[in-house]
Design an enzyme around this catalytic site. Sequence first.
Site, short mmCIF file in Angstrom:
data_model
loop_
_atom_site.label_atom_id
_atom_site.label_comp_id
_atom_site.label_asym_id
_atom_site.label_seq_id
_atom_site.Cartn_x
_atom_site.Cartn_y
_atom_site.Cartn_z
N LEU A 173 -3.52 -0.48 4.47
CA LEU A 173 -4.27 -0.38 3.22
C LEU A 173 -4.34 1.08 2.82
O LEU A 173 -4.36 1.97 3.68
CB LEU A 173 -5.69 -0.93 3.38
CG LEU A 173 -5.88 -2.45 3.34
CD1 LEU A 173 -7.33 -2.80 3.69
CD2 LEU A 173 -5.50 -3.03 1.99
N ASP A 174 -4.41 1.34 1.50
CA ASP A 174 -4.53 2.71 1.02
C ASP A 174 -5.83 3.36 1.51
O ASP A 174 -6.78 2.66 1.88
CB ASP A 174 -4.53 2.74 -0.51
CG ASP A 174 -3.23 2.20 -1.10
OD1 ASP A 174 -2.23 2.16 -0.37
OD2 ASP A 174 -3.24 1.82 -2.28
N PHE A 175 -5.87 4.67 1.45
CA PHE A 175 -7.00 5.46 1.92
C PHE A 175 -8.34 4.98 1.35
O PHE A 175 -9.33 4.85 2.07
CB PHE A 175 -6.76 6.94 1.55
CG PHE A 175 -7.78 7.90 2.06
CD1 PHE A 175 -7.86 8.20 3.41
CD2 PHE A 175 -8.65 8.54 1.18
CE1 PHE A 175 -8.80 9.12 3.89
CE2 PHE A 175 -9.59 9.45 1.66
CZ PHE A 175 -9.66 9.74 3.01
N HIS A 198 1.71 1.04 -2.88
CA HIS A 198 0.69 1.02 -3.94
C HIS A 198 0.96 -0.07 -4.98
O HIS A 198 0.73 0.12 -6.19
CB HIS A 198 0.62 2.37 -4.65
CG HIS A 198 0.12 3.49 -3.80
ND1 HIS A 198 -1.00 3.38 -2.98
CD2 HIS A 198 0.56 4.76 -3.64
CE1 HIS A 198 -1.21 4.53 -2.37
NE2 HIS A 198 -0.28 5.38 -2.73
#
Length: 237
Positions: free
Chosen positions: A105-107, A188
């Site tokens: 998962l993204d930050f 993303h």
Amino acid sequence: MPSIRTRLDRFLIEKEHLNNREVRLLLAQKRIIIDGTNAHSMNQAVHKYTKIQIDQKIIQNNRPCYIKLYKPKGIVSATKDSKHKTVIDLLTASESKDLHIAGRLDFNSTGLILLTNDGRWSRKLSSPESDIEKRYHVTVDKPISQKVIDSFNTGIYFAFENITTRPALLIIKDEYSAEVILKEGKYHQIKRMFGHFQIEVLNLHRLSIGPIELDHDLHEGESKHLSPEEIDSVLKE
């Protein structure tokens, strides 16, 4: 072990520096125990999680580990990072050994992360042929039109990679939020799909990966081991 499965004699020759004659003699003397039972042949298949012992000496006793974790914002989906706290840092030292992430998962994204030391299991999750669905809740800064819904359903062209995304299901919850169901996970991807329409994703939260859901009683930063049913459900997908 160099491969997922190998022959018993090759494993012992590499691991214990025995030769074929010594392995054959140990077999004849019934001194090699595989998962609690006497080994029966030189070419008997063993793998990473086969318990192997000679007499009372344990040669291998690896245990598979499968963990679900509720990732908070500001945590990196990585095993190591020099600047930021990682999902591995949220686990105890005994839990985190040799784990890798099955689906990042993204930050600033939150929600379900799966971690395991079982490469076969994680490859099943990530393989395009498995058609594993990933379900997300998104909040955006502009109303979601029917045009956006239709484009998600047919796929959106990314010029930089010269690819078109696979069809994704977009279920409207209200004017500024929706549930997104994907069967892929490009860089993303959800943010870029909305960005195609100049819509900014304010919050992205993963609810499930295939049949495994983020438990309602799991709080941010908390984790738990998967049940046997959850582990098996991935292999049946």
